[in-house]
Enzyme design. Structure first.
Site, PDB file in Angstrom:
ATOM      1  N   TRP A 194      54.696  55.836  -2.958  1.00  0.00           N
ATOM      2  CA  TRP A 194      53.443  55.148  -2.618  1.00  0.00           C
ATOM      3  C   TRP A 194      53.697  53.680  -2.257  1.00  0.00           C
ATOM      4  N   ILE A 195      54.543  53.031  -3.052  1.00  0.00           N
ATOM      5  CA  ILE A 195      54.768  51.590  -2.896  1.00  0.00           C
ATOM      6  C   ILE A 195      55.441  51.264  -1.571  1.00  0.00           C
ATOM      7  N   SER A 236      53.398  46.300 -16.455  1.00  0.00           N
ATOM      8  CA  SER A 236      54.760  45.782 -16.578  1.00  0.00           C
ATOM      9  C   SER A 236      55.478  46.378 -17.783  1.00  0.00           C
ATOM     10  N   ARG A 278      63.401  50.614 -21.274  1.00  0.00           N
ATOM     11  CA  ARG A 278      62.685  51.488 -20.340  1.00  0.00           C
ATOM     12  C   ARG A 278      63.605  52.202 -19.353  1.00  0.00           C
ATOM     13  N   LEU A 326      40.877  49.574   5.367  1.00  0.00           N
ATOM     14  CA  LEU A 326      40.614  50.953   5.776  1.00  0.00           C
ATOM     15  C   LEU A 326      41.590  51.440   6.848  1.00  0.00           C
ATOM     16  N   ARG A 360      50.306  60.842   3.817  1.00  0.00           N
ATOM     17  CA  ARG A 360      50.441  61.385   2.463  1.00  0.00           C
ATOM     18  C   ARG A 360      49.500  62.543   2.156  1.00  0.00           C
TER      19      ARG A 360
HETATM   20  C1  LIG Z   1      59.477  37.280 -12.909  1.00  0.00           C
HETATM   21  C2  LIG Z   1      58.568  38.231 -12.204  1.00  0.00           C
HETATM   22  C3  LIG Z   1      57.659  39.014 -12.923  1.00  0.00           C
HETATM   23  C4  LIG Z   1      56.816  39.936 -12.269  1.00  0.00           C
HETATM   24  N1  LIG Z   1      55.937  40.704 -13.002  1.00  0.00           N
HETATM   25  C5  LIG Z   1      55.121  41.593 -12.367  1.00  0.00           C
HETATM   26  C6  LIG Z   1      54.197  42.428 -13.080  1.00  0.00           C
HETATM   27  O1  LIG Z   1      54.115  42.395 -14.289  1.00  0.00           O
HETATM   28  N2  LIG Z   1      53.406  43.288 -12.382  1.00  0.00           N
HETATM   29  C7  LIG Z   1      53.471  43.367 -11.023  1.00  0.00           C
HETATM   30  O2  LIG Z   1      52.739  44.152 -10.429  1.00  0.00           O
HETATM   31  N3  LIG Z   1      54.342  42.606 -10.321  1.00  0.00           N
HETATM   32  C8  LIG Z   1      55.171  41.741 -10.955  1.00  0.00           C
HETATM   33  N4  LIG Z   1      56.047  40.981 -10.212  1.00  0.00           N
HETATM   34  C9  LIG Z   1      56.124  41.196  -8.769  1.00  0.00           C
HETATM   35  C10 LIG Z   1      55.322  40.163  -7.990  1.00  0.00           C
HETATM   36  O3  LIG Z   1      53.938  40.299  -8.303  1.00  0.00           O
HETATM   37  C11 LIG Z   1      55.521  40.340  -6.482  1.00  0.00           C
HETATM   38  O4  LIG Z   1      55.066  41.632  -6.107  1.00  0.00           O
HETATM   39  C12 LIG Z   1      56.941  40.235  -6.020  1.00  0.00           C
HETATM   40  O5  LIG Z   1      57.550  39.140  -6.621  1.00  0.00           O
HETATM   41  C13 LIG Z   1      57.018  40.070  -4.524  1.00  0.00           C
HETATM   42  O6  LIG Z   1      56.537  38.777  -4.183  1.00  0.00           O
HETATM   43  P1  LIG Z   1      55.701  38.492  -2.850  1.00  0.00           P
HETATM   44  O7  LIG Z   1      54.475  39.330  -2.853  1.00  0.00           O
HETATM   45  O8  LIG Z   1      55.549  37.034  -2.765  1.00  0.00           O
HETATM   46  O9  LIG Z   1      56.748  38.963  -1.715  1.00  0.00           O
HETATM   47  P2  LIG Z   1      56.491  39.707  -0.343  1.00  0.00           P
HETATM   48  O10 LIG Z   1      55.814  41.015  -0.578  1.00  0.00           O
HETATM   49  O11 LIG Z   1      57.788  39.726   0.378  1.00  0.00           O
HETATM   50  O12 LIG Z   1      55.469  38.788   0.393  1.00  0.00           O
HETATM   51  C14 LIG Z   1      55.753  37.456   0.816  1.00  0.00           C
HETATM   52  C15 LIG Z   1      54.451  36.858   1.332  1.00  0.00           C
HETATM   53  O13 LIG Z   1      54.010  37.605   2.464  1.00  0.00           O
HETATM   54  C16 LIG Z   1      52.610  37.810   2.439  1.00  0.00           C
HETATM   55  N5  LIG Z   1      52.358  39.275   2.372  1.00  0.00           N
HETATM   56  C17 LIG Z   1      53.264  40.262   2.522  1.00  0.00           C
HETATM   57  N6  LIG Z   1      52.690  41.466   2.469  1.00  0.00           N
HETATM   58  C18 LIG Z   1      51.375  41.246   2.309  1.00  0.00           C
HETATM   59  C19 LIG Z   1      50.236  42.118   2.212  1.00  0.00           C
HETATM   60  N7  LIG Z   1      50.330  43.460   2.279  1.00  0.00           N
HETATM   61  N8  LIG Z   1      49.023  41.546   2.045  1.00  0.00           N
HETATM   62  C20 LIG Z   1      48.888  40.226   1.986  1.00  0.00           C
HETATM   63  N9  LIG Z   1      49.940  39.357   2.084  1.00  0.00           N
HETATM   64  C21 LIG Z   1      51.156  39.870   2.248  1.00  0.00           C
HETATM   65  C22 LIG Z   1      52.107  37.031   1.248  1.00  0.00           C
HETATM   66  O14 LIG Z   1      51.780  35.744   1.673  1.00  0.00           O
HETATM   67  C23 LIG Z   1      53.314  36.988   0.364  1.00  0.00           C
HETATM   68  O15 LIG Z   1      53.303  35.910  -0.524  1.00  0.00           O
HETATM   69  C24 LIG Z   1      56.884  40.066 -10.864  1.00  0.00           C
HETATM   70  C25 LIG Z   1      57.789  39.281 -10.131  1.00  0.00           C
HETATM   71  C26 LIG Z   1      58.622  38.361 -10.778  1.00  0.00           C
HETATM   72  C27 LIG Z   1      59.569  37.535  -9.963  1.00  0.00           C
HETATM   73  C1  LIG Z   2      57.133  62.855   4.600  1.00  0.00           C
HETATM   74  C2  LIG Z   2      57.774  61.524   4.410  1.00  0.00           C
HETATM   75  C3  LIG Z   2      59.152  61.420   4.179  1.00  0.00           C
HETATM   76  C4  LIG Z   2      59.770  60.170   3.971  1.00  0.00           C
HETATM   77  N1  LIG Z   2      61.136  60.104   3.736  1.00  0.00           N
HETATM   78  C5  LIG Z   2      61.726  58.889   3.549  1.00  0.00           C
HETATM   79  C6  LIG Z   2      63.132  58.765   3.306  1.00  0.00           C
HETATM   80  O1  LIG Z   2      63.867  59.755   3.230  1.00  0.00           O
HETATM   81  N2  LIG Z   2      63.656  57.519   3.116  1.00  0.00           N
HETATM   82  C7  LIG Z   2      62.882  56.406   3.185  1.00  0.00           C
HETATM   83  O2  LIG Z   2      63.402  55.313   3.026  1.00  0.00           O
HETATM   84  N3  LIG Z   2      61.564  56.486   3.404  1.00  0.00           N
HETATM   85  C8  LIG Z   2      60.958  57.690   3.572  1.00  0.00           C
HETATM   86  N4  LIG Z   2      59.608  57.752   3.794  1.00  0.00           N
HETATM   87  C9  LIG Z   2      58.825  56.502   3.759  1.00  0.00           C
HETATM   88  C10 LIG Z   2      58.559  55.954   5.154  1.00  0.00           C
HETATM   89  O3  LIG Z   2      59.785  55.612   5.778  1.00  0.00           O
HETATM   90  C11 LIG Z   2      57.651  54.718   5.075  1.00  0.00           C
HETATM   91  O4  LIG Z   2      58.294  53.725   4.319  1.00  0.00           O
HETATM   92  C12 LIG Z   2      56.320  54.981   4.430  1.00  0.00           C
HETATM   93  O5  LIG Z   2      55.778  56.177   4.937  1.00  0.00           O
HETATM   94  C13 LIG Z   2      55.364  53.840   4.702  1.00  0.00           C
HETATM   95  O6  LIG Z   2      54.986  53.886   6.064  1.00  0.00           O
HETATM   96  P1  LIG Z   2      54.761  52.568   6.938  1.00  0.00           P
HETATM   97  O7  LIG Z   2      55.970  51.733   6.959  1.00  0.00           O
HETATM   98  O8  LIG Z   2      54.214  53.042   8.241  1.00  0.00           O
HETATM   99  O9  LIG Z   2      53.546  51.878   6.114  1.00  0.00           O
HETATM  100  P2  LIG Z   2      53.276  50.342   5.825  1.00  0.00           P
HETATM  101  O10 LIG Z   2      54.406  49.751   5.108  1.00  0.00           O
HETATM  102  O11 LIG Z   2      51.932  50.294   5.179  1.00  0.00           O
HETATM  103  O12 LIG Z   2      53.222  49.699   7.237  1.00  0.00           O
HETATM  104  C14 LIG Z   2      52.226  50.002   8.217  1.00  0.00           C
HETATM  105  C15 LIG Z   2      52.648  49.284   9.497  1.00  0.00           C
HETATM  106  O13 LIG Z   2      52.634  47.880   9.277  1.00  0.00           O
HETATM  107  C16 LIG Z   2      53.740  47.238   9.877  1.00  0.00           C
HETATM  108  N5  LIG Z   2      54.565  46.609   8.811  1.00  0.00           N
HETATM  109  C17 LIG Z   2      54.221  46.460   7.508  1.00  0.00           C
HETATM  110  N6  LIG Z   2      55.161  45.777   6.847  1.00  0.00           N
HETATM  111  C18 LIG Z   2      56.109  45.464   7.736  1.00  0.00           C
HETATM  112  C19 LIG Z   2      57.333  44.732   7.656  1.00  0.00           C
HETATM  113  N7  LIG Z   2      57.772  44.190   6.528  1.00  0.00           N
HETATM  114  N8  LIG Z   2      58.069  44.613   8.768  1.00  0.00           N
HETATM  115  C20 LIG Z   2      57.664  45.143   9.921  1.00  0.00           C
HETATM  116  N9  LIG Z   2      56.498  45.837  10.068  1.00  0.00           N
HETATM  117  C21 LIG Z   2      55.738  45.984   8.984  1.00  0.00           C
HETATM  118  C22 LIG Z   2      54.455  48.319  10.655  1.00  0.00           C
HETATM  119  O14 LIG Z   2      53.944  48.379  11.954  1.00  0.00           O
HETATM  120  C23 LIG Z   2      54.075  49.571   9.894  1.00  0.00           C
HETATM  121  O15 LIG Z   2      54.140  50.743  10.695  1.00  0.00           O
HETATM  122  C24 LIG Z   2      58.975  58.997   3.998  1.00  0.00           C
HETATM  123  C25 LIG Z   2      57.602  59.088   4.241  1.00  0.00           C
HETATM  124  C26 LIG Z   2      56.996  60.326   4.443  1.00  0.00           C
HETATM  125  C27 LIG Z   2      55.519  60.378   4.695  1.00  0.00           C
END
Ligand SMILES: Cc1cc2nc3c(=O)[nH]c(=O)nc-3n(C[C@H](O)[C@H](O)[C@H](O)COP(=O)(O)OP(=O)(O)OC[C@H]3O[C@@H](n4cnc5c(N)ncnc54)[C@H](O)[C@@H]3O)c2cc1C
Ligand SMILES: Cc1cc2nc3c(=O)[nH]c(=O)nc-3n(C[C@H](O)[C@H](O)[C@H](O)COP(=O)(O)OP(=O)(O)OC[C@H]3O[C@@H](n4cnc5c(N)ncnc54)[C@H](O)[C@@H]3O)c2cc1C
Ligand SMILES: Cc1cc2nc3c(=O)[nH]c(=O)nc-3n(C[C@H](O)[C@H](O)[C@H](O)COP(=O)(O)OP(=O)(O)OC[C@H]3O[C@@H](n4cnc5c(N)ncnc54)[C@H](O)[C@@H]3O)c2cc1C
Ligand SMILES: Cc1cc2nc3c(=O)[nH]c(=O)nc-3n(C[C@H](O)[C@H](O)[C@H](O)COP(=O)(O)OP(=O)(O)OC[C@H]3O[C@@H](n4cnc5c(N)ncnc54)[C@H](O)[C@@H]3O)c2cc1C
Lengths: 235, 235, 235, 235
Positions: free
Chosen positions: B76-77, B88, B162, B179, B189
């Site tokens: 999912w992640i 956590s 863990r 959405l 999925r």
């Molecule tokens: C010491 C420590 C403790 C932690 N404990 C927890 C915990 O208890 N529970 C937990 O869930 N996580 C925990 N985390 C994880 C933390 O919440 C972040 O998910 C992780 O550090 C990734 O950081 P980021 O989101 O800044 O990085 P990235 O995902 O790489 O994003 C970088 C920046 O890009 C932008 N961005 C990227 N993707 C998106 C998006 N989809 N939507 C909006 N903005 C986006 C934002 O501006 C973001 O700051 C922990 C992390 C650390 C370092």
């Molecule tokens: C049936 C199935 C089998 C799979 N098997 C594997 C496997 O064997 N190994 C494996 O590693 N994964 C596997 N996956 C996971 C797959 O590769 C994707 O990581 C996952 O489906 C999320 O899809 P996404 O990247 O389109 O979604 P999201 O991450 O939500 O992204 C949606 C769109 O946003 C843009 N985007 C978001 N973040 C970024 C970024 N950081 N950089 C550039 N563009 C971005 C892209 O255009 C992307 O298409 C599988 C998935 C499915 C459904």
């Protein structure tokens, strides 16, 4: 309801999700029993801000309707972590509305900062600048209309005719963003280095955010806006 | 209120922003007068879906509380366009809850699809598998507790203990997504190629989305889920 | 070529794009004549870092091959601004390789920090922990193999059997990220608050980055890692 | 080396990471032994494209230098999954270069498509349009220069003076993107619904991509550009 910005622009809240409590709620899922130490909500929010635990702030979302000059929109759109729907100049005809600065904002190029403004222009020069901006806006818009439709002519496609319009014409859009990325936007755009014309939008939004999530906004102001970063060497 | 999924999991709506009307509202900002042709809302939403005009769908947002096994969470992640706060296991102690499949879902490796399941296991083999899963879950969890705290001992750090827990233990998180990206998640999925254990979550969410934005969901089902893509050569 | 990390893990550079000069090159497109003041490259890079002008750092890209325990992978994958391809436990059989900490890293739960470690465990407790981790790893893996294939049985689907494996088993992936977001990863994960087991990966990568883009890395170390942020009130 | 586009624009490759083999390499990490069935590289790439397995395509990266009119840049920048550094009109003075369409591209508003072009304008109307575009460009640029600096005056700040310039003036940027998102860009912008002026850029880039990753580009052309999506009802 809409906060007026510049001469014809505005910012208006369309919808929002979450509030200070939603940040705490999400953080408590993560930290569970571990949050006992910081047992009041405000302390927890300030702790999250101080330690760059940014994901709980992503749990709040704000949707705005904004009207703004194109040169401001060009800076704003660089913030990629948002959702946008803009008025289409391919489908629709642009309105005859242009940003004309007030005299006290007609500043000279800064002599110390290549990307900024210096002293306000003197009377005669300011008058000449305003006259240019107004007359060029009027003329290019007249020509825009003329190209779109004249008696007995086919009319140029809107997507082409709009290329004649200057960057101070107004556009509008819906803009939706989460609170973490909104704070990032505010930090960069409510900052003195930002151009005045986008800063006033950031400031108008900041006031709305202060109403919406007062505790988170307070923490942001204290740790991000007012804070300074010292390098290792400086320490 | 929470929809139960698998043996101990659930999906629960925490909050949402927007609805079918919000999609139309955003699209009309973009298209202005240009939307006259598609004058009913449902037709406009279907038009947007058919032509991959995805940004108006980003104007709606859904926030869920989900409880799910770790091996499902790991799939999912991978969807990066969402906001997440997870329980956590560094701060808190994991609960003693493991996913144990029902016998009818204990399938053999597919003989035609390297990434799928085939026939259901026969009685004796199924019984042996269930016994392994249950006893290993129980033993590893007992050991987890023992490592965390035993009389007269210091107790291993939670973040280390863990690592002994298997991938079918349950975790939970808040998950927020727009959405458009939720539809993308559902397309991948709720698809037959997805593993059964994540598919049931996708299906539970799909039912919630169908209630929330019925028109958009109908368009999604018709053009994305039910649709097929033909290659240029095939045509 | 691959830097070994933990007992069976590694980090290996597969490819990279750009270097210190590429950061400068991109910044000079933006700033054009405006960069005269900061006329040496190193000064410009430090200026960009100090003022959070992050987009020129996005012009460099690094691709790594990483082998790591699943509980580390679960923390790592939370960084969404990267591109990932992970080994699939649905397609393929996991290797019998588990992370077993060295005795000096078997720490107790911290008494001051809910999310951290305290003193190292004493001899007898440490020995018992190691024995548990090793025997549970061995047993769950034996059972994994048994569920996958036994004489005269169908064999459980891989996607199901893997749920019996604990979080210290190793997985691997390709991970690609731009330099700005890599610095963000390093700031969070090479930090003392990060769990030791991910910190050693961050440190191994930091050494590679120091070789690759020495000037940018120096600026990062000085302004981000070593720096401190003071709140407005503190000032 | 740079491919010329429109009257003063161009696209030039600055750097790239990966190639067809890098896509296969990343996919094989994921699918391991599971990829035996699709044992030739080209078959594997086509399989990934057909099944929307997009992450292996993210392992390739392209960096371009582009010169383009502002109204094209405004459409292009909406693609958020890219890294950009643009020429700054706050720091630097814009060049006197405007896009003036060739007569055969001066089309009327479409009568069937609100967002498109119809027949080419007839001689007299076309001539009048060209004259307007040229003279307004010249005049607004003269005024831009005049506002920036006149003998004995302070000179208006660049960030303000540029608001007088029309949307057909040229800007330039570095633009870096991964192959999956580049394909998405090409699908939307090399499409007949895209405005001609951005389509020619997409087509120039498509030719570069076809040289760079011929197998992946072939699969993209076949399954994305040439393909059609049928709704469930249509089937
Ligand atoms: C010491 C420590 C403790 C932690 N404990 C927890 C915990 O208890 N529970 C937990 O869930 N996580 C925990 N985390 C994880 C933390 O919440 C972040 O998910 C992780 O550090 C990734 O950081 P980021 O989101 O800044 O990085 P990235 O995902 O790489 O994003 C970088 C920046 O890009 C932008 N961005 C990227 N993707 C998106 C998006 N989809 N939507 C909006 N903005 C986006 C934002 O501006 C973001 O700051 C922990 C992390 C650390 C370092
Ligand atoms: C049936 C199935 C089998 C799979 N098997 C594997 C496997 O064997 N190994 C494996 O590693 N994964 C596997 N996956 C996971 C797959 O590769 C994707 O990581 C996952 O489906 C999320 O899809 P996404 O990247 O389109 O979604 P999201 O991450 O939500 O992204 C949606 C769109 O946003 C843009 N985007 C978001 N973040 C970024 C970024 N950081 N950089 C550039 N563009 C971005 C892209 O255009 C992307 O298409 C599988 C998935 C499915 C459904
Ligand atoms: C013919 C045509 C007409 C158009 N008309 C209009 C119009 O009238 N008005 C208008 O406003 N726009 C219009 N657009 C622009 C369009 O709405 C998109 O903004 C643009 O095509 C970029 O597409 P994208 O969002 O899929 O690409 P990217 O921004 O590159 O995103 C790719 C994918 O990544 C994910 N993603 C990236 N960033 C985010 C984020 N911040 N939040 C959530 N998910 C993210 C999403 O899954 C997204 O689909 C038009 C486009 C075309 C091609
Ligand atoms: C005073 C000032 C002067 C400026 N001058 C210039 C200039 O001369 N030239 C110029 O080109 N720009 C200039 N900018 C714009 C600046 O470079 C940024 O584009 C803008 O500020 C948006 O910031 P951001 O990228 O952090 O925000 P967002 O795009 O909202 O991103 C937030 C974070 O999310 C992550 N992220 C989001 N999308 C992606 C992605 N596609 N890939 C990787 N990570 C992503 C990153 O971690 C990023 O830091 C200027 C900005 C300011 C404030």
């Amino acid at each position: 309801k809409a906060a007026p910005v510049l001469d014809h622009g505005f910012v208006r809240v369309i919808d929002y999700m979450g509030n200070d409590a939603a940040i705490v709620q999400a953080a408590r899922v993560s930290y569970g029993a571990g949050t006992k130490k910081v047992n009041d909500d405000s302390g927890l929010i300030r702790y999250l801000m101080r330690h760059w635990h940014s994901t709980p702030f992503e749990m709040c979302e704000l949707k705005l309707h904004v009207k703004l000059p194109i040169f401001v929109a060009r800076q704003w759109i660089r913030h990629r972590t948002a959702n946008v729907n803009e008025y289409s100049a391919r489908y629709s005809i642009m309105d005859r509305e242009f940003y004309i600065p007030e005299p006290q904002h007609l500043a000279a190029q800064s002599t110390v900062n290549n990307q900024g403004r210096g002293a306000v222009l003197e009377g005669a020069e300011a008058a000449r600048v305003l006259e240019i901006l107004k007359s060029d806006a009027a003329r290019t818009y007249d020509h825009y209309e003329e190209m779109l439709s004249q008696d007995g002519q086919q009319g140029l496609a809107r997507e082409l005719a709009r290329m004649n319009l200057p960057a101070n014409i107004y556009t509008q859009w819906y803009w939706k963003v989460d609170l973490h990325n909104l704070f990032h936007f505010l930090r960069l755009r409510a900052d003195p280095h930002a151009q005045y014309e986008i800063r006033v939008y950031a400031e108008a939004i900041a006031r709305m955010v202060a109403d919406w999530v007062p505790v988170a906004f307070g923490a942001f102001e204290d740790y991000r806006m007012g804070g300074i970063t010292l390098s290792g060497k400086a320490i």
